[in-house]
Design a protein around this motif. Structure first.
Motif, PDB file in Angstrom:
ATOM      1  N   UNK A 103       1.314   7.643  72.654  1.00 46.53           N
ATOM      2  CA  UNK A 103       1.434   6.243  72.217  1.00 46.53           C
ATOM      3  C   UNK A 103       2.369   5.464  73.132  1.00 46.53           C
ATOM      4  N   UNK A 104       3.394   6.122  73.630  1.00 45.97           N
ATOM      5  CA  UNK A 104       4.372   5.451  74.484  1.00 45.97           C
ATOM      6  C   UNK A 104       3.775   5.024  75.820  1.00 45.97           C
ATOM      7  N   UNK A 105       2.815   5.774  76.320  1.00 48.41           N
ATOM      8  CA  UNK A 105       2.218   5.432  77.614  1.00 48.41           C
ATOM      9  C   UNK A 105       0.785   4.923  77.480  1.00 48.41           C
ATOM     10  N   UNK A 106       0.389   4.540  76.289  1.00 46.03           N
ATOM     11  CA  UNK A 106      -0.990   4.068  76.085  1.00 46.03           C
ATOM     12  C   UNK A 106      -1.263   2.781  76.863  1.00 46.03           C
ATOM     13  N   UNK A 107      -0.325   1.852  76.852  1.00 43.96           N
ATOM     14  CA  UNK A 107      -0.534   0.589  77.568  1.00 43.96           C
ATOM     15  C   UNK A 107      -0.609   0.795  79.079  1.00 43.96           C
ATOM     16  N   UNK A 108       0.307   1.545  79.703  1.00 39.28           N
ATOM     17  CA  UNK A 108       0.157   1.777  81.150  1.00 39.28           C
ATOM     18  C   UNK A 108      -1.125   2.543  81.503  1.00 39.28           C
TER      19      UNK A 108
END
Length: 90
Positions: A33-38
């Motif tokens: 979830x923490x790196x979903x946007x990148x």
């Protein structure tokens, strides 16, 4: 040619992001979830670069402006697709 190299770069960034998001079993999905946007941004940039590579290469070949560069860019993009799809074929 630069767009084909950018597609390879986006694939490298995606690989690093996904591998950094893999946590220990049982930790939940907080890391992904923490790196979903990148990951989504890198995926969108890679797809855009790949489509732009095809368009620019076709124009280079059709207009006879640096046809060797257009062919090399298509070759790099084809090699990238082969590397990505090879595990699915085996």
């Amino acid at each position: 040619m630069l767009l084909a190299i950018a597609s390879w770069g986006c694939t490298f960034v995606l690989t690093v992001l996904v591998l950094s998001a893999v946590g220990a079993p049982g930790d939940g999905n907080h890391a992904i979830r923490a790196v979903a946007t990148p990951i989504n941004l890198a995926l969108a940039a890679g797809i855009t670069c790949a489509l732009a590579t095809v368009g620019a290469s076709m124009l280079a070949l059709r207009l006879r402006r640096q046809p060797a560069g257009g062919g090399a860019a298509l070759g790099l993009l084809g090699l990238l697709l082969l590397v990505l799809l090879l595990p699915a074929l085996l």
